[in-house]
Design a protein around this motif. Sequence first.
Motif, PDB file in Angstrom:
ATOM      1  N   GLU A   1      22.887  54.758  58.993  1.00  0.00           N
ATOM      2  CA  GLU A   1      22.201  53.871  58.060  1.00  0.00           C
ATOM      3  C   GLU A   1      20.772  54.310  57.768  1.00  0.00           C
ATOM      4  O   GLU A   1      19.968  54.519  58.669  1.00  0.00           O
ATOM      5  CB  GLU A   1      22.189  52.461  58.642  1.00  0.00           C
ATOM      6  N   ARG A   2      20.484  54.419  56.446  1.00  0.00           N
ATOM      7  CA  ARG A   2      19.128  54.757  56.009  1.00  0.00           C
ATOM      8  C   ARG A   2      18.515  53.645  55.165  1.00  0.00           C
ATOM      9  O   ARG A   2      17.288  53.561  55.038  1.00  0.00           O
ATOM     10  CB  ARG A   2      19.145  56.063  55.212  1.00  0.00           C
ATOM     11  N   GLY A   3      19.353  52.836  54.561  1.00  0.00           N
ATOM     12  CA  GLY A   3      18.875  51.751  53.718  1.00  0.00           C
ATOM     13  C   GLY A   3      19.998  50.752  53.514  1.00  0.00           C
ATOM     14  O   GLY A   3      21.091  50.887  54.072  1.00  0.00           O
ATOM     15  N   VAL A   4      19.729  49.726  52.705  1.00  0.00           N
ATOM     16  CA  VAL A   4      20.713  48.673  52.488  1.00  0.00           C
ATOM     17  C   VAL A   4      20.717  48.292  51.010  1.00  0.00           C
ATOM     18  O   VAL A   4      19.682  48.291  50.348  1.00  0.00           O
ATOM     19  CB  VAL A   4      20.419  47.451  53.394  1.00  0.00           C
ATOM     20  N   ILE A   5      21.906  47.991  50.491  1.00  0.00           N
ATOM     21  CA  ILE A   5      22.085  47.589  49.097  1.00  0.00           C
ATOM     22  C   ILE A   5      22.659  46.183  49.078  1.00  0.00           C
ATOM     23  O   ILE A   5      23.684  45.912  49.725  1.00  0.00           O
ATOM     24  CB  ILE A   5      23.058  48.537  48.366  1.00  0.00           C
ATOM     25  N   VAL A   6      22.012  45.281  48.354  1.00  0.00           N
ATOM     26  CA  VAL A   6      22.557  43.952  48.112  1.00  0.00           C
ATOM     27  C   VAL A   6      23.271  44.020  46.770  1.00  0.00           C
ATOM     28  O   VAL A   6      22.651  44.295  45.741  1.00  0.00           O
ATOM     29  CB  VAL A   6      21.462  42.878  48.111  1.00  0.00           C
ATOM     30  N   PHE A   7      24.591  43.787  46.791  1.00  0.00           N
ATOM     31  CA  PHE A   7      25.417  44.012  45.600  1.00  0.00           C
ATOM     32  C   PHE A   7      25.993  42.698  45.091  1.00  0.00           C
ATOM     33  O   PHE A   7      26.527  41.890  45.861  1.00  0.00           O
ATOM     34  CB  PHE A   7      26.560  44.973  45.925  1.00  0.00           C
TER      35      PHE A   7
ATOM     36  N   MET B   1      21.297  31.839  44.756  1.00  0.00           N
ATOM     37  CA  MET B   1      21.244  31.473  46.167  1.00  0.00           C
ATOM     38  C   MET B   1      22.025  32.475  47.020  1.00  0.00           C
ATOM     39  O   MET B   1      21.577  32.866  48.111  1.00  0.00           O
ATOM     40  CB  MET B   1      21.809  30.061  46.368  1.00  0.00           C
ATOM     41  N   ASP B   2      23.174  32.904  46.532  1.00  0.00           N
ATOM     42  CA  ASP B   2      24.015  33.847  47.287  1.00  0.00           C
ATOM     43  C   ASP B   2      23.258  35.126  47.630  1.00  0.00           C
ATOM     44  O   ASP B   2      23.306  35.604  48.770  1.00  0.00           O
ATOM     45  CB  ASP B   2      25.265  34.214  46.479  1.00  0.00           C
ATOM     46  N   VAL B   3      22.593  35.700  46.621  1.00  0.00           N
ATOM     47  CA  VAL B   3      21.923  36.976  46.890  1.00  0.00           C
ATOM     48  C   VAL B   3      20.677  36.774  47.759  1.00  0.00           C
ATOM     49  O   VAL B   3      20.301  37.673  48.524  1.00  0.00           O
ATOM     50  CB  VAL B   3      21.585  37.731  45.596  1.00  0.00           C
ATOM     51  N   ALA B   4      20.050  35.609  47.663  1.00  0.00           N
ATOM     52  CA  ALA B   4      18.923  35.336  48.554  1.00  0.00           C
ATOM     53  C   ALA B   4      19.395  35.292  50.004  1.00  0.00           C
ATOM     54  O   ALA B   4      18.752  35.851  50.905  1.00  0.00           O
ATOM     55  CB  ALA B   4      18.250  34.021  48.168  1.00  0.00           C
ATOM     56  N   VAL B   5      20.546  34.630  50.230  1.00  0.00           N
ATOM     57  CA  VAL B   5      21.115  34.590  51.577  1.00  0.00           C
ATOM     58  C   VAL B   5      21.537  35.997  52.010  1.00  0.00           C
ATOM     59  O   VAL B   5      21.320  36.397  53.162  1.00  0.00           O
ATOM     60  CB  VAL B   5      22.303  33.605  51.624  1.00  0.00           C
ATOM     61  N   ALA B   6      22.116  36.750  51.084  1.00  0.00           N
ATOM     62  CA  ALA B   6      22.553  38.108  51.406  1.00  0.00           C
ATOM     63  C   ALA B   6      21.366  38.983  51.802  1.00  0.00           C
ATOM     64  O   ALA B   6      21.472  39.819  52.714  1.00  0.00           O
ATOM     65  CB  ALA B   6      23.293  38.716  50.217  1.00  0.00           C
ATOM     66  N   ARG B   7      20.239  38.799  51.134  1.00  0.00           N
ATOM     67  CA  ARG B   7      19.050  39.571  51.522  1.00  0.00           C
ATOM     68  C   ARG B   7      18.587  39.190  52.925  1.00  0.00           C
ATOM     69  O   ARG B   7      18.124  40.033  53.698  1.00  0.00           O
ATOM     70  CB  ARG B   7      17.922  39.366  50.509  1.00  0.00           C
ATOM     71  N   GLY B   8      18.728  37.909  53.261  1.00  0.00           N
ATOM     72  CA  GLY B   8      18.406  37.492  54.623  1.00  0.00           C
ATOM     73  C   GLY B   8      19.316  38.155  55.637  1.00  0.00           C
ATOM     74  O   GLY B   8      18.860  38.589  56.711  1.00  0.00           O
ATOM     75  N   VAL B   9      20.595  38.242  55.304  1.00  0.00           N
ATOM     76  CA  VAL B   9      21.545  38.942  56.173  1.00  0.00           C
ATOM     77  C   VAL B   9      21.154  40.407  56.300  1.00  0.00           C
ATOM     78  O   VAL B   9      21.162  40.984  57.401  1.00  0.00           O
ATOM     79  CB  VAL B   9      22.979  38.800  55.627  1.00  0.00           C
ATOM     80  N   ALA B  10      20.799  41.023  55.173  1.00  0.00           N
ATOM     81  CA  ALA B  10      20.417  42.434  55.196  1.00  0.00           C
ATOM     82  C   ALA B  10      19.212  42.669  56.102  1.00  0.00           C
ATOM     83  O   ALA B  10      19.174  43.639  56.873  1.00  0.00           O
ATOM     84  CB  ALA B  10      20.108  42.902  53.773  1.00  0.00           C
ATOM     85  N   ARG B  11      18.246  41.774  56.044  1.00  0.00           N
ATOM     86  CA  ARG B  11      17.059  41.923  56.892  1.00  0.00           C
ATOM     87  C   ARG B  11      17.411  41.771  58.370  1.00  0.00           C
ATOM     88  O   ARG B  11      16.791  42.398  59.231  1.00  0.00           O
ATOM     89  CB  ARG B  11      16.000  40.900  56.492  1.00  0.00           C
ATOM     90  N   HIS B  12      18.408  40.937  58.636  1.00  0.00           N
ATOM     91  CA  HIS B  12      18.794  40.698  60.022  1.00  0.00           C
ATOM     92  C   HIS B  12      19.585  41.874  60.602  1.00  0.00           C
ATOM     93  O   HIS B  12      19.352  42.276  61.743  1.00  0.00           O
ATOM     94  CB  HIS B  12      19.636  39.426  60.109  1.00  0.00           C
TER      95      HIS B  12
ATOM     96  N   PRO C   1      17.105  45.609  60.098  1.00  0.00           N
ATOM     97  CA  PRO C   1      15.664  45.303  60.097  1.00  0.00           C
ATOM     98  C   PRO C   1      14.821  46.529  59.781  1.00  0.00           C
ATOM     99  O   PRO C   1      15.035  47.610  60.340  1.00  0.00           O
ATOM    100  CB  PRO C   1      15.417  44.797  61.525  1.00  0.00           C
ATOM    101  N   GLY C   2      13.896  46.324  58.867  1.00  0.00           N
ATOM    102  CA  GLY C   2      12.975  47.404  58.523  1.00  0.00           C
ATOM    103  C   GLY C   2      13.525  48.423  57.550  1.00  0.00           C
ATOM    104  O   GLY C   2      12.787  49.310  57.113  1.00  0.00           O
ATOM    105  N   LYS C   3      14.809  48.307  57.182  1.00  0.00           N
ATOM    106  CA  LYS C   3      15.390  49.290  56.272  1.00  0.00           C
ATOM    107  C   LYS C   3      15.091  48.898  54.819  1.00  0.00           C
ATOM    108  O   LYS C   3      15.103  47.718  54.461  1.00  0.00           O
ATOM    109  CB  LYS C   3      16.912  49.379  56.479  1.00  0.00           C
ATOM    110  N   PRO C   4      14.813  49.877  53.957  1.00  0.00           N
ATOM    111  CA  PRO C   4      14.497  49.584  52.555  1.00  0.00           C
ATOM    112  C   PRO C   4      15.713  49.013  51.833  1.00  0.00           C
ATOM    113  O   PRO C   4      16.866  49.326  52.167  1.00  0.00           O
ATOM    114  CB  PRO C   4      14.103  50.948  51.986  1.00  0.00           C
TER     115      PRO C   4
END
Length: 285
Positions: free
Chosen positions: A58-64, A117-128, A131-134
Motif C-alpha cells: 500500500e502506497r495510497g488510498v482511493i475513495v471510489f 454522507m457515504d463518501v465522508a464515512v468512507a474517507r473516515g474508514v480510509a484514514r483508519h 493512516p497517513g496515506k495520501p
Amino acid sequence: MLIRVLAAGLLLSVAPMTAAVAQTAPAAAAPAFEARHLMIPAPDGRTIDISVWAAPEERGVIVFSSGFNSAPAAYHRILSEWVSHGYTVVAPLHVDSLQHPDHDKYDNRAAFSTRIMDVAVARGVARHIAPGKPMIAAGHSFGSLISAIEGGAVTVAGPHGDPEIKGVIELSSPGIIQGLVTPTTWEGLDKPLLVITGDKDVVPGFATDWHDHRAAFDGSPAGDKTLLIFADGDHSLIARADDADFATIVEATEAFLDAYALGDAAAKARLNALPAPDGVTIERR
C-alpha cells in the motif's frame, strides 16, 4: 427541501445512463482481488456496506463512488489495476444501487444526500485503515460528480470538500446537471484533475452532447488538469474499452495517482508527456 427537490430531478434523469452501463457491459473474469466488507454505521442511522480492496504494498488510498444504480464490484477491472499498483480502494455501496438490500426503501431524492454522507464515512474508514496515506477521490458517472465535490467542486448543496484529497479522477462524468451544477461549481475544484470520456459519451434524454462531460476540465482553475477523449468511447467506456484503450486508461490513471498522491515528479512528467495513441485526444491546462 430545495436540495431534495433538485436531487429528485437529477436522479430521474440519471437513471437511463446507469441502466446502459449495467446492461451493456460484457461479462468479465473474476476480480483479481477480493474485497472485504465493513458494515459502518452512518450518522443518519443507516449501515453502510463499504468494500475495501487492500493493496498488497500500500502506497495510497482511493475513495471510489460508483455510477447510479451500479455497485463497486462492477468496476473490478480498473479497481484491480489500481490495487495491484499499490492503492487500496475504499468504496461504499450507495442506496441507489440495485444491489443494495434496502434499495426499494429509498426514492431518488435520497441518493444525492446519502452519497455525500457515504463518501465522508468512507474517507473516515480510509484514514483508519491507511493512516497517513495520501487519498485520491475517484468515481464513474454520478459518482464522478461526488468525487469532484470531495475535491472542492461546490453545487447548490454547498461545499463538501475534503482538504486531504490530493486529486480527483472523473470517469465519464454525468455532464452538466441543471438545478444542481451552477456556472461556478467547478471554480472550487482546484485540485489536480483527470477526466476520461469519449466522443460517443451521450445518454439519450439526459446528456445529448458529449462535450458536457468535459465541463469540470474546462471550468476548473487551470493547472494539473488532464483530459482524455476516446474516439467512439461511450458512457460504458471504463467497462467496455478494448485492450489498447484500457491500457491507455491504466497508464494515465496510474501516472496521475503516483504524480499527485505520492508527489512523484517522474510520474508527473510521464503524465504530461503521455502520447496520444490513434483514436485518443489528450488535452492539458
